[in-house]
Design a protein around this motif. Structure first.
Motif: not given
Length: 823
Positions: A28-32
Motif C-alpha cells: 500500500e505504500t512502497e510498491l505504488p
C-alpha cells in the motif's frame, strides 16, 4: 553546497515487530511509489529518446537525461517536484530495484558477447582496440592533474589526491560501450562497410578488455589493503565458472534446448544464477556485476540466449536498468563545472578527455594503412561510452572518491563523447546521390559481355529456392557471368548487439543446429541453397555464377534503406524481391504470407539505386525438368524496355523460348495516351523532364526495332507479335487469350511512367500497386493463370509513387539495422 551531498534521513515506524515486514504494508505504500518512479523514468526516457532520434542517440543517453532533468538547473530548482517524484523514504527502494536491473543488464551483456568471435578476430581489430586503451591509460593521469590544477572554487571542493581517483579517472577513459556502438552503427546503417565491421570487432574486443580491467583494478580503488586477495579470489571463482561450471551447464542447457523442454519456471532458475554469481563476486570484494557478466558469458549462446532475452529483456533492461542510469544524471551538477574563474580551462580539459582514445585509434589505423578519415571515424565510434563507464562513476560517487566537480566533469565528458559520435559520423559518411544519367544501373544499359550483378532479397529459404529458379534463367556464361548477392532480411526483435554477434559468427555445420537461433538456422539453409546455384547442370559451369550470402538485420520500417546500401556498395543492376503472396498448399491460389513484405517492396521501389524486379512464383520449374517458355508483354515506357532487356537476356539460354507481344494502343486508348502527354511532368525522376510522350514512343520503337532486327530475324526460338488495344476492357481479354496459349513465365514492366490515362484509370482498381496494371491482372487469383510473373521497374525515372499510407509496418523500431557477411 559543500564537498558532497549530505545524507538524507527519515523516520521509520515499526507497526508489528513480530511480522516479517515490521513497517506498514509495503503493497500500500512502497510498491505504488516504486511503480510510479519506474513509470516516470521509462515514460520520460521514451519521450527523450524520440526527441533525440534525429541525432541517432543510443537509448542510454535518454535515461541519463531523465535524471539530469531533476537537477538544480532544471526541475531540481523546484523541491516540491523532486520530492513528489523521489521522496526521501522511497530512495532506498529505487536503489535496490535499480541494482537488480543493473545486475540483469550485465548478465544480458555477457550473454550477447561471444568469446569465439573475439578469439578469432583479426590482428588489425585487436591492435586498434589495444591502442584505444593504452593511449588513455598514458594520458589520463596527466589530464586529471590538469583538472586539479585549473579548478579553483570556494563553493565546490575537490577530493583529496589519491591513487584511487587517478585509477578510476583513467579506467573510465578506456571504456568502449559495445551495445551502444552497435545501436549507433545500426541507426547510421554502416555495418555493411569495412569501416563498420572493423569498428564492430574492435569494439567487442575493447569491451572485453574493459571488463577484465574493471575486474582486476576496481577493487584497488575501493579497498587497496585487501584488493589483492579480492582479485585472486575472483580470478579463482572465474576459473571455476569457466572450466567446471560451464561444461556442466552447457551439456544440460543444450539438451533441454534441443528437446524444447524449457518453460518459464525453469528459465527463472537459470536467470537466478546471475544473482547468485553476483552475490559471490560482491562478497569477494569486486562489484556484483562482474559475476552476472561472467555468468552470461559462460552460458551457451545461440538459440538458448535468444530464448532468454526474448522473454526477459524488456523487464530487466527496459524497466529496472533505466532507474540506475537516471541516477547518474541526478548526480550531474553542471553548475560545479562553470562556477569558477578558470572554467574555460576546465572546458578545455573536458574536450581533451574526448580525444585520447581517438588519438590511439588514429595511431593504430595509420600503421595498418587506413586513411586518416577512416581512422578518425573508427576512433569516434570506439569512443562511445556505455553502462560500464556509468557504473564506475557511480562507484566513485558512492565511495566518495570523486566529489561533485570531478564527477561532473568526467560524466559530462562521457556524455559528450557518446552524443557527438552519431552526428559527426553521419556528416562524414552521409549517403549522397552518386549516380549520374550516363551511369544508369539498368540491364538495358549493361554491356553484352559485362558481369551482371543481382541482389536477391529473401525472407526465408522458400524464397531462396524461388530465387534460384528465376536466376537460372538469366543465361550466365563465362563470357557474360552473373554475380548473385543473396540478402537474407531479418527483423530486429531483440537486443541489436545479440543479433550482430549471432550473424557475425562463421557458419557452422548444418547438422549441428540445436544451438542456433531461428534466424541463424534460416541463414544457414539460405546460404546452402544459394551455393547450389552454379551446380544445377545447365552446362555453364561454376565460373558462370559467383554467389555470396549476406544477412541484413533491421526493423522492417527501415530495411529498404539497407537494401539500397547493399545494392550501391555491390554495384548491382537489379534488385529481385519476393512477392508477399505464395501458392497455397493445394497449389491453386496465391495466399498472403506476410503483408509487411509488401510494404518493404513498395518502399524499395520508391527510390531504388538500380532496377527492381518483383517475382511472383507459381511453381516455376527448373531446366532439369523441361524447356521454358517466356512471354514478354510490351506496352511502352522505360519499365517495359527494361523488362524486354531482361527477357532478351533470358532468351540466350538454349532451353528458353521467348515470345514478345506488343500491345498497340488505338482509337480511344491512343487518344487517352495523347491527352496524358500533357501531364508528363507528373512522372518525376532523373530523366522525366526531358522525356515527353513522343520521346518515349521514339525510344520504344527504336529498342523494339533493334530487338526485332537482332534477335527475331536470327533466332527461331524468339517470336514477335502485336495485339490491338482500343479500350480498357480489351486488356483483360487480350491477356486471357495470350494466357490460353500457355507459358511458364510472364515478364512485364511495372509501368509507372506510362503517360496514359487509360492505364491511370485502371491503376485505381489495382489491389497491388507495386505490380502495375498488367502485373496486377496477371497476379490476381481471378485471372487464373498458372504462370509465374516477373514485374520490372527500370532505374532512372523516379521510382514508384505511392499514395496509400504504409500502415502495415511493424512498429518495432527500437534499433536500426546492421549488415554482416555470412561465410
Amino acid at each position: 553546497m559543500g564537498d558532497f551531498l549530505p545524507p538524507a534521513c527519515f523516520n521509520m515506524f515499526v507497526s508489528d515487530e513480530h511480522r516479517m515486514w515490521q513497517t506498514s504494508n509495503i503493497l500500500e505504500t512502497e510498491l505504488p511509489m516504486l511503480a510510479f518512479q519506474i513509470f516516470f523514468t521509462v515514460l520520460v526516457g521514451r519521450l527523450l529518446f524520440n526527441a533525440f532520434r534525429p541525432l541517432h542517440q543510443p537509448r542510454i543517453i535518454s535515461f541519463v537525461f531523465v535524471g539530469f532533468l531533476l537537477t538544480p538547473p532544471l526541475l531540481g530548482n523546484i523541491p516540491e517536484v523532486f520530492g513528489f517524484i523521489y521522496p526521501v523514504n522511497g530512495i532506498l527502494n529505487v536503489e535496490v530495484a535499480s541494482h537488480f536491473g543493473l545486475i540483469y543488464y550485465a548478465f544480458l551483456n555477457g550473454l550477447e558477447m561471444n568469446l569465439d568471435t573475439i578469439l578469432k578476430s583479426k590482428k588489425e581489430a585487436t591492435s586498434i582496440a589495444a591502442m584505444g586503451i593504452i593511449f588513455p591509460i598514458l594520458t589520463g593521469p596527466g589530464l586529471y592533474a590538469l583538472h586539479r590544477k585549473f579548478y579553483i572554487n570556494n563553493t565546490f571542493k575537490l577530493e583529496q589526491v589519491s591513487s584511487h581517483a587517478y585509477l578510476i579517472w583513467t579506467l573510465v577513459l578506456t571504456v568502449t560501450g559495445f551495445p551502444n556502438l552497435v545501436e549507433i552503427l545500426s541507426e547510421l546503417k554502416l555495418h555493411y562497410t569495412s569501416l563498420g565491421k572493423v569498428a564492430l570487432t574492435a569494439g567487442m574486443i575493447s569491451d572485453t578488455y574493459n571488463w577484465i580491467l574493471f575486474t582486476l583494478l576496481v577493487p584497488f580503488s575501493i579497498d587497496s589493503s585487501n584488493a589483492i586477495y579480492s582479485v585472486l579470489c575472483t580470478v579463482l571463482f572465474l576459473t571455476v565458472c569457466i572450466f567446471l561450471v560451464r561444461p556442466l551447464l552447457k551439456k544440460i542447457i543444450e539438451r533441454k534446448t534441443e528437446n524444447d523442454e524449457w518453460d518459464e519456471y525453469q528459465l527463472l532458475f537459470v536467470v537466478m544464477g546471475a544473482f547468485a554469481c553476483s552475490y559471490v563476486t560482491d562478497i569477494l570484494g569486486t562489484h556484483a556485476i562482474v559475476g552476472a557478466f561472467v555468468y552470461g558469458l559462460i552460458l551457451p549462446h545461440g538459440k538458448f540466449a535468444d530464448l532468454v532475452m526474448s522473454v526477459s529483456d524488456d523487464f530487466g533492461g527496459g524497466f529496472l536498468a533505466p532507474l540506475y542510469f537516471s541516477g547518474n544524471g541526478m548526480r550531474l551538477i553542471i553548475k560545479s563545472v562553470f562556477s569558477h574563474a578558470n572554467w574555460p580551462l576546465t572546458l578545455l580539459v573536458l574536450i581533451l578527455l574526448c580525444v585520447t582514445k581517438i588519438l590511439g585509434t588514429l595511431f593504430a589505423t595509420s600503421l595498418s594503412g587506413k586513411s586518416a578519415r577512416d581512422g578518425f571515424a573508427i576512433g569516434l565510434l570506439l569512443n562511445t561510452k556505455g553502462a560500464l563507464a556509468l557504473i564506475m562513476l557511480s562507484i566513485v560517487w558512492d565511495k566518495m572518491i570523486f566529489f561533485a566537480p570531478t564527477y561532473s566533469v568526467l560524466t559530462a565528458a562521457v556524455l559528450l563523447m557518446t552524443i557527438v559520435v552519431s552526428p559527426m559520423i553521419n556528416f562524414m559518411f552521409k549517403p549522397r546521390k552518386r549516380f549520374e544519367q550516363n551511369k544508369l544501373r539498368t540491364i538495358q544499359k549493361l554491356r553484352a559481355n559485362a558481369e551482371l550483378r543481382i541482389l536477391a532479397c529473401v525472407h526465408n529459404n522458400h524464397h531462396a529456392t524461388s530465387m534460384i529458379n528465376i536466376l537460372e534463367l538469366f543465361n550466365a556464361t563465362r563470357l557474360s557471368p552473373i554475380h548473385v548477392f543473396g540478402l537474407y532480411l531479418v527483423e530486429i526483435t531483440q537486443r541489436a548487439a545479440a543479433l550482430v554477434v549471432a550473424h557475425m559468427e562463421p557458419s557452422t555445420q548444418l547438422g549441428v543446429q540445436s544451438n542456433l537461433t531461428q534466424s541463424q538456422v534460416e541463414s544457414e539453409n539460405i546460404a546452402f541453397t544459394f551455393k547450389a546455384l552454379g551446380n544445377n547442370g545447365d552446362g555453364n559451369g561454376n565460373d558462370a555464377f559467383r554467389v555470396e550470402t549476406t544477412s541484413v538485420v533491421s526493423s522492417y520500417e527501415t530495411i529498404h534503406q539497407d537494401i539500397y546500401i547493399s545494392a550501391r556498395e555491390r554495384g548491382t543492376s537489379l534488385i529481385l524481391l519476393p512477392f508477399h503472396q505464395q501458392l497455397s498448399s493445394d497449389g491453386n491460389l496465391l495466399e498472403t504470407t506476410n503483408v509487411v513484405y509488401r510494404d518493404i517492396n513498395k518502399n524499395v521501389m520508391q527510390d531504388a539505386p538500380c532496377s527492381v524486379g518483383i517475382f511472383i512464383d507459381r511453381g516455376l520449374v527448373t531446366f532439369s525438368q523441361t524447356c521454358l517458355h517466356i512471354l514478354m508483354i510490351f506496352v511502352g515506357g522505360p519499365d517495359d524496355r527494361e523488362a524486354l532487356a531482361i527477357a532478351w537476356k533470358m532468351a540466350g539460354h538454349p532451353r528458353v523460348q521467348l515470345s514478345m507481344v506488343r500491345l498497340c494502343l488505338l482509337d480511344e486508348a491512343a487518344a487517352a495516351a495523347e491527352e496524358a502527354s500533357h501531364h508528363s511532368e507528373e512522372a518525376e525522376g532523373i530523366l522525366s523532364n526531358a522525356m515527353d510522350n513522343d520521346k518515349q514512343k521514339e525510344l520504344d520503337d527504336e529498342y523494339i526495332s533493334k530487338f526485332r532486327y537482332t534477335a527475331v530475324n536470327n533466332e527461331d526460338y524468339i517470336s514477335y507479335s502485336e495485339a490491338d488495344i482500343r479500350a480498357g476492357e480489351d486488356i483483360p481479354r487480350v491477356l486471357k487469350a495470350l494466357d490460353q496459349r500457355g507459358c511458364d513465365l510472364y515478364v512485364v514492366g511495372q509501368g509507372n511512367c506510362r503517360n496514359s490515362i487509360l492505364f491511370s484509370n485502371l491503376l485505381e482498381w489495382c489491389d497491388c500497386l507495386e505490380l502495375g496494371v498488367i502485373g496486377d491482372i496477371l497476379a490476381s487469383n481471378i485471372f487464373g493463370t498458372n504462370s509465374s510473373i516477373l514485374v520490372v521497374q527500370q532505374y532512372g525515372f523516379g521510382g514508384m509513387k505511392l499514395e496509400r499510407k504504409q500502415d502495415h509496418m511493424a512498429n518495432n523500431s527500437r534499433f536500426g539495422s546492421l549488415i554482416v557477411k555470412a561465410e
